[in-house]
Design a protein around this motif. Sequence first.
Motif, short mmCIF file in Angstrom:
data_model
loop_
_atom_site.label_atom_id
_atom_site.label_comp_id
_atom_site.label_asym_id
_atom_site.label_seq_id
_atom_site.Cartn_x
_atom_site.Cartn_y
_atom_site.Cartn_z
N ALA A 128 0.82 -1.22 0.00
CA ALA A 128 0.00 0.00 0.00
C ALA A 128 0.85 1.27 0.00
O ALA A 128 0.37 2.33 -0.39
CB ALA A 128 -0.93 0.00 1.21
N ASP A 129 2.10 1.17 0.42
CA ASP A 129 2.96 2.34 0.54
C ASP A 129 3.73 2.67 -0.74
O ASP A 129 4.36 3.72 -0.82
CB ASP A 129 3.99 2.13 1.65
CG ASP A 129 3.35 1.86 2.99
OD1 ASP A 129 2.23 2.35 3.23
OD2 ASP A 129 3.97 1.14 3.80
N LEU A 130 3.68 1.79 -1.73
CA LEU A 130 4.52 1.95 -2.91
C LEU A 130 3.86 2.87 -3.94
O LEU A 130 2.66 2.80 -4.15
CB LEU A 130 4.81 0.58 -3.51
CG LEU A 130 5.54 -0.36 -2.54
CD1 LEU A 130 5.65 -1.74 -3.13
CD2 LEU A 130 6.90 0.19 -2.17
N PRO A 131 4.67 3.71 -4.59
CA PRO A 131 4.11 4.64 -5.57
C PRO A 131 3.61 3.90 -6.81
O PRO A 131 4.10 2.83 -7.14
CB PRO A 131 5.30 5.55 -5.92
CG PRO A 131 6.50 4.72 -5.64
CD PRO A 131 6.11 3.83 -4.48
N MET A 132 2.64 4.49 -7.47
CA MET A 132 2.09 3.90 -8.70
C MET A 132 2.83 4.47 -9.89
O MET A 132 2.94 5.67 -10.06
CB MET A 132 0.60 4.25 -8.79
CG MET A 132 -0.23 3.10 -9.23
SD MET A 132 -1.88 3.61 -9.62
CE MET A 132 -2.70 3.16 -8.12
N ARG A 133 3.36 3.57 -10.71
CA ARG A 133 4.02 3.98 -11.94
C ARG A 133 3.42 3.19 -13.09
O ARG A 133 2.98 2.07 -12.92
CB ARG A 133 5.53 3.72 -11.86
CG ARG A 133 6.19 4.60 -10.83
CD ARG A 133 7.69 4.64 -11.05
NE ARG A 133 8.27 5.61 -10.18
CZ ARG A 133 8.91 5.33 -9.04
NH1 ARG A 133 9.05 4.10 -8.65
NH2 ARG A 133 9.40 6.29 -8.31
#
Length: 137
Positions: A128-133
Amino acid sequence: MELTKRGDYAVRAMLALARAPAGKLLSVRRIAEEMGIPVRFLPQVMGDLVAAGLVEATTGRAGGYRLARSAEAISLLDVVEAVEGDSRRRTCVLRGGPCGFDGHCDVHDIFFAAQDAMLNMLGAAHLADLPMRRGGQ
């Protein structure tokens, strides 16, 4: 640490599932297309993730995969170890065998502290903490 292709695909697949609307099932084909994963390898990876209890599978025409628990409760370390096994290095970086059998090598403390720091960081990084790329890469 370097991930195998299996580990890479597992992380990407879990990111796709974490970013899907809550409870929505994603097919292997959809995960593969969204995340740039060869569709022929993904079923085996998904099987590892199901066996580890990270993913739930539903069979049938409307079946697919979803996270078995919230994205906040699944760490990158959970994902990596589900497909790669225990991440702790067992061999000495200088000797090529077990370190400690006849004493520790000169770099033992530094390398094992670095390993612990990396594993702690992966354990603290939740999906949930990871950025969306775009493309998951």
